[in-house]
Scaffold this motif. Structure first.
Motif, PDB file in Angstrom:
ATOM      1  N   GLN A 130     -11.594  28.633  -0.425  1.00 29.71           N
ATOM      2  CA  GLN A 130     -12.323  28.470   0.777  1.00 29.71           C
ATOM      3  C   GLN A 130     -12.773  26.907   0.625  1.00 29.71           C
ATOM      4  O   GLN A 130     -13.215  26.621  -0.304  1.00 29.71           O
ATOM      5  CB  GLN A 130     -13.612  29.176   0.783  1.00 29.71           C
ATOM      6  CG  GLN A 130     -13.304  30.675   0.987  1.00 29.71           C
ATOM      7  CD  GLN A 130     -14.397  31.830   1.270  1.00 29.71           C
ATOM      8  OE1 GLN A 130     -15.438  31.163   1.295  1.00 29.71           O
ATOM      9  NE2 GLN A 130     -14.284  32.860   1.500  1.00 29.71           N
ATOM     10  N   ALA A 131     -12.186  26.315   1.677  1.00 25.84           N
ATOM     11  CA  ALA A 131     -12.749  24.837   1.781  1.00 25.84           C
ATOM     12  C   ALA A 131     -14.292  24.666   1.806  1.00 25.84           C
ATOM     13  O   ALA A 131     -14.875  25.676   2.424  1.00 25.84           O
ATOM     14  CB  ALA A 131     -12.031  24.408   2.942  1.00 25.84           C
ATOM     15  N   THR A 132     -14.985  23.760   1.827  1.00 20.75           N
ATOM     16  CA  THR A 132     -16.373  23.205   1.998  1.00 20.75           C
ATOM     17  C   THR A 132     -16.273  22.453   2.961  1.00 20.75           C
ATOM     18  O   THR A 132     -15.348  22.007   3.626  1.00 20.75           O
ATOM     19  CB  THR A 132     -16.937  22.895   0.816  1.00 20.75           C
ATOM     20  OG1 THR A 132     -16.373  21.449   0.433  1.00 20.75           O
ATOM     21  CG2 THR A 132     -16.673  23.696  -0.566  1.00 20.75           C
ATOM     22  N   ASP A 133     -17.566  21.937   3.453  1.00 22.33           N
ATOM     23  CA  ASP A 133     -17.693  21.078   4.497  1.00 22.33           C
ATOM     24  C   ASP A 133     -17.128  19.838   4.232  1.00 22.33           C
ATOM     25  O   ASP A 133     -16.832  18.703   4.946  1.00 22.33           O
ATOM     26  CB  ASP A 133     -19.057  21.058   5.025  1.00 22.33           C
ATOM     27  CG  ASP A 133     -19.882  22.162   5.580  1.00 22.33           C
ATOM     28  OD1 ASP A 133     -18.966  22.984   6.061  1.00 22.33           O
ATOM     29  OD2 ASP A 133     -21.024  22.280   5.643  1.00 22.33           O
ATOM     30  N   LYS A 134     -17.238  19.484   2.860  1.00 27.62           N
ATOM     31  CA  LYS A 134     -16.807  18.050   2.392  1.00 27.62           C
ATOM     32  C   LYS A 134     -15.448  17.974   1.887  1.00 27.62           C
ATOM     33  O   LYS A 134     -15.043  16.905   2.025  1.00 27.62           O
ATOM     34  CB  LYS A 134     -17.443  17.691   0.946  1.00 27.62           C
ATOM     35  CG  LYS A 134     -18.973  17.703   1.628  1.00 27.62           C
ATOM     36  CD  LYS A 134     -20.143  17.286   0.296  1.00 27.62           C
ATOM     37  CE  LYS A 134     -21.599  17.146   1.053  1.00 27.62           C
ATOM     38  NZ  LYS A 134     -22.331  16.826  -0.128  1.00 27.62           N
ATOM     39  N   VAL A 135     -14.709  19.161   1.581  1.00 30.82           N
ATOM     40  CA  VAL A 135     -13.260  19.052   0.940  1.00 30.82           C
ATOM     41  C   VAL A 135     -12.497  20.034   1.505  1.00 30.82           C
ATOM     42  O   VAL A 135     -12.905  21.274   1.866  1.00 30.82           O
ATOM     43  CB  VAL A 135     -13.317  18.839  -0.606  1.00 30.82           C
ATOM     44  CG1 VAL A 135     -14.003  17.366  -0.968  1.00 30.82           C
ATOM     45  CG2 VAL A 135     -13.827  19.861  -1.297  1.00 30.82           C
ATOM     46  N   ASP A 136     -10.973  19.771   1.609  1.00 30.91           N
ATOM     47  CA  ASP A 136     -10.076  20.987   2.043  1.00 30.91           C
ATOM     48  C   ASP A 136      -9.867  21.604   0.678  1.00 30.91           C
ATOM     49  O   ASP A 136     -10.392  21.508  -0.349  1.00 30.91           O
ATOM     50  CB  ASP A 136      -9.019  20.491   2.597  1.00 30.91           C
ATOM     51  CG  ASP A 136      -8.138  19.491   1.924  1.00 30.91           C
ATOM     52  OD1 ASP A 136      -8.570  19.207   0.644  1.00 30.91           O
ATOM     53  OD2 ASP A 136      -7.065  18.854   2.207  1.00 30.91           O
ATOM     54  N   GLU A 137      -8.914  22.720   0.859  1.00 35.05           N
ATOM     55  CA  GLU A 137      -8.738  23.641  -0.074  1.00 35.05           C
ATOM     56  C   GLU A 137      -8.177  22.868  -1.354  1.00 35.05           C
ATOM     57  O   GLU A 137      -8.254  23.096  -2.331  1.00 35.05           O
ATOM     58  CB  GLU A 137      -7.786  25.046   0.381  1.00 35.05           C
ATOM     59  CG  GLU A 137      -8.638  25.823   1.175  1.00 35.05           C
ATOM     60  CD  GLU A 137      -8.719  25.189   2.645  1.00 35.05           C
ATOM     61  OE1 GLU A 137      -9.064  26.093   3.599  1.00 35.05           O
ATOM     62  OE2 GLU A 137      -7.959  24.375   3.089  1.00 35.05           O
ATOM     63  N   PHE A 138      -7.161  22.003  -0.873  1.00 34.77           N
ATOM     64  CA  PHE A 138      -6.233  21.244  -1.902  1.00 34.77           C
ATOM     65  C   PHE A 138      -7.236  20.250  -2.878  1.00 34.77           C
ATOM     66  O   PHE A 138      -6.980  20.427  -3.918  1.00 34.77           O
ATOM     67  CB  PHE A 138      -5.452  20.013  -0.870  1.00 34.77           C
ATOM     68  CG  PHE A 138      -4.483  19.427  -1.897  1.00 34.77           C
ATOM     69  CD1 PHE A 138      -3.167  19.832  -1.828  1.00 34.77           C
ATOM     70  CD2 PHE A 138      -5.012  18.212  -2.505  1.00 34.77           C
ATOM     71  CE1 PHE A 138      -2.310  18.829  -2.520  1.00 34.77           C
ATOM     72  CE2 PHE A 138      -3.807  17.382  -3.075  1.00 34.77           C
ATOM     73  CZ  PHE A 138      -2.397  18.018  -3.205  1.00 34.77           C
ATOM     74  N   ALA A 139      -8.196  19.808  -2.337  1.00 36.20           N
ATOM     75  CA  ALA A 139      -9.210  19.038  -3.032  1.00 36.20           C
ATOM     76  C   ALA A 139     -10.280  20.165  -3.764  1.00 36.20           C
ATOM     77  O   ALA A 139     -10.642  19.993  -4.958  1.00 36.20           O
ATOM     78  CB  ALA A 139     -10.150  18.092  -2.204  1.00 36.20           C
ATOM     79  N   GLN A 140     -10.269  21.239  -2.989  1.00 36.32           N
ATOM     80  CA  GLN A 140     -11.320  22.101  -3.822  1.00 36.32           C
ATOM     81  C   GLN A 140     -10.874  22.569  -5.251  1.00 36.32           C
ATOM     82  O   GLN A 140     -11.765  22.747  -5.977  1.00 36.32           O
ATOM     83  CB  GLN A 140     -11.597  23.355  -2.710  1.00 36.32           C
ATOM     84  CG  GLN A 140     -12.525  24.287  -3.295  1.00 36.32           C
ATOM     85  CD  GLN A 140     -14.078  23.986  -3.121  1.00 36.32           C
ATOM     86  OE1 GLN A 140     -14.316  22.924  -2.268  1.00 36.32           O
ATOM     87  NE2 GLN A 140     -14.893  24.338  -3.800  1.00 36.32           N
ATOM     88  N   VAL A 141      -9.605  22.868  -5.143  1.00 36.25           N
ATOM     89  CA  VAL A 141      -8.924  23.232  -6.648  1.00 36.25           C
ATOM     90  C   VAL A 141      -8.703  22.315  -7.277  1.00 36.25           C
ATOM     91  O   VAL A 141      -8.535  22.499  -8.691  1.00 36.25           O
ATOM     92  CB  VAL A 141      -7.818  24.164  -6.357  1.00 36.25           C
ATOM     93  CG1 VAL A 141      -8.179  25.432  -5.728  1.00 36.25           C
ATOM     94  CG2 VAL A 141      -6.812  23.472  -5.717  1.00 36.25           C
TER      95      VAL A 141
END
Length: 146
Positions: A130-141
């Motif tokens: 799940q993405a956060t308000d600050k980053v998408d899934e790509f950056a989340q992982v």
């Protein structure tokens, strides 16, 4: 990428690297890694538009998916424009994809989408990221490091 550490032979110098979301691992399929695994031949997967997915890599990913979800990702960007190619397997069967997306309307085989819905983000959502308000899934992982 895999939701469990890949078991079996990895060539010297290659490693399954844990990403920033627990349970997701990354193996960089460099030319050297492909050659060492015997998966680099000219047996490119044709018909789906993938540039670098060989039949051998697909076979290896399907086998790995018996132990957890496996997602093949390819990303190519230059100057903010680019593509994502994704396919994922579970228990040897396709779970997601193939899906090829682009930040520009280049036409088939890639589909133009907004950045939040690029194929890698969408595939990661399928795996439960799940993405956060600050980053998408790509950056989340943590794929932005690679």
């Amino acid at each position: 990428m895999s939701t469990t550490p890949p078991e079996g032979p990895l060539p010297s110098g290659a490693a399954a690297v844990p990403l920033d979301v627990e349970g997701i691992w990354f193996v960089d399929l460099t030319n050297e890694t492909r050659a060492a695994l015997g998966l680099d031949g000219g047996d490119r997967r044709v018909g789906d538009g993938f540039l670098r997915l060989s039949v051998g890599v697909e076979r290896w990913a399907r086998e790995l998916s018996a132990d957890g979800d496996v997602m093949y990702v390819y990303s190519e960007f230059f100057g903010g424009c680019g593509t994502h190619d994704v396919i994922a397997w579970r228990d040897g069967e396709i779970l997601f994809g193939p899906w090829l997306t682009s930040t520009e309307d280049d036409g088939p085989p890639h589909v133009w989408v907004d950045p939040e819905n690029m194929a890698i983000n969408h595939g990661l959502r399928t795996l439960g990221v799940q993405a956060t308000d600050k980053v998408d899934e790509f950056a989340q992982v943590g794929l932005d490091r690679y």
